[in-house]
Design a protein around this motif. Structure first.
Motif, mmCIF file in Angstrom:
data_model
loop_
_atom_site.group_PDB
_atom_site.id
_atom_site.type_symbol
_atom_site.label_atom_id
_atom_site.label_comp_id
_atom_site.label_asym_id
_atom_site.label_seq_id
_atom_site.Cartn_x
_atom_site.Cartn_y
_atom_site.Cartn_z
ATOM 1 N N ARG A 1 0.832 -1.198 0.000
ATOM 2 C CA ARG A 1 0.000 0.000 0.000
ATOM 3 C C ARG A 1 0.872 1.255 0.000
ATOM 4 N N PRO B 1 -1.679 -2.028 -5.970
ATOM 5 C CA PRO B 1 -3.052 -2.457 -5.683
ATOM 6 C C PRO B 1 -3.135 -3.900 -5.154
ATOM 7 N N VAL C 1 -9.636 -5.145 -5.065
ATOM 8 C CA VAL C 1 -10.482 -5.815 -6.060
ATOM 9 C C VAL C 1 -10.758 -7.234 -5.557
ATOM 10 N N LYS D 1 -4.998 -2.394 -15.767
ATOM 11 C CA LYS D 1 -4.189 -1.582 -14.859
ATOM 12 C C LYS D 1 -2.705 -1.611 -15.238
ATOM 13 N N ASP E 1 -10.488 -0.690 1.235
ATOM 14 C CA ASP E 1 -11.740 -0.396 0.536
ATOM 15 C C ASP E 1 -11.601 -0.473 -0.981
ATOM 16 N N ASP E 2 -10.401 -0.149 -1.460
ATOM 17 C CA ASP E 2 -10.231 -0.135 -2.917
ATOM 18 C C ASP E 2 -9.684 -1.447 -3.469
ATOM 19 N N ASP F 1 -14.309 -9.973 -11.335
ATOM 20 C CA ASP F 1 -14.560 -8.929 -10.330
ATOM 21 C C ASP F 1 -16.053 -8.608 -10.272
#
Ligand code: VGL
Ligand code: ZN
Length: 196
Positions: free
Chosen positions: A42, A47, A93, A126, A90-91, A113
């Protein structure tokens, strides 16, 4: 390159931990280590992806219907929830897999997803070329996800201190690791990891 990496944590769910219906010995011990990796990645802007085994009540994957396994990770049950101490950002996947009543689907690359995109499509979108892989179980879903990733052209690094195996046969985890490495996977640990 850091912005081309992703952390992919496989099936760190209650049923695969002690007390669950298909417990991986010491499976829960990976949780604090995975949380440390999460902080590390992080901070680097990498990600996080979490796969979840997500089976219907009747599937050829389960013993009663011709498969290998006791019922586990049945959709919407407590056993299918992520381990409560896993700190999922929270973000992150979430990749859901194993929903077909007709397939085992061990690979995270069989999953999708919330919008229905495959793991491969999301990674490609990404610009991710390198996945760092941890979770459960070394000899099944981690192994198959690693091999699929390599086959699809991703660089795969297995997080040795963040995986545990089912070991239906003793030695299965070691054999799985050897196979992953023979096919091109790298390995690292939380004390050694460097993002390059
Ligand atoms: C898994 C056995 C059955 C895994 C899933 O996540 O490794 N193993 N279903
Ligand atoms: Zn399963």
């Amino acid at each position: 390159m850091r912005n081309r990496s992703a952390l992919v944590i496989v099936d760190l769910q209650n049923d695969f931990c002690p007390g669950g219906s298909l417990p991986v010995p010491e499976g829960d011990r990976t949780v604090p280590v995975v949380n440390r990796y999460m902080d590390f990645f992080r901070a680097a802007g990498v990600p996080a992806f979490f796969t979840r085994d997500w089976h219907p009540a009747k599937t050829v994957h389960f013993k009663g219907f011709g498969g290998t396994w006791p019922p586990h990770c049945v959709q919407w049950t407590d056993g299918a929830r992520f381990h409560p101490e896993l700190r999922i950002p929270d973000d992150a996947v979430i990749i859901t897999k194993g929903e077909s009543p007709k397939e085992d689907s061990y690979s995270g690359f069989d999953g999708h997803d919330a919008e229905g995109q495959t793991l491969e499509a999301v990674l490609n979108e990404k610009g991710i070329t390198h996945i760092y892989l941890g979770g459960l179980a070394t000899d099944y879903c981690v192994r198959v996800t690693a091999l699929d990733g390599i086959r699809k052209g991703f660089k795969v690094t297995v997080l040795l201190d963040a995986i545990k195996g089912v070991e239906l046969k003793p030695g299965d985890s070691d054999r799985a690791l050897e196979e992953m490495m023979a096919k091109g996977a790298d390995t690292t640990t939380i004390d050694e990891i460097e993002l390059v």
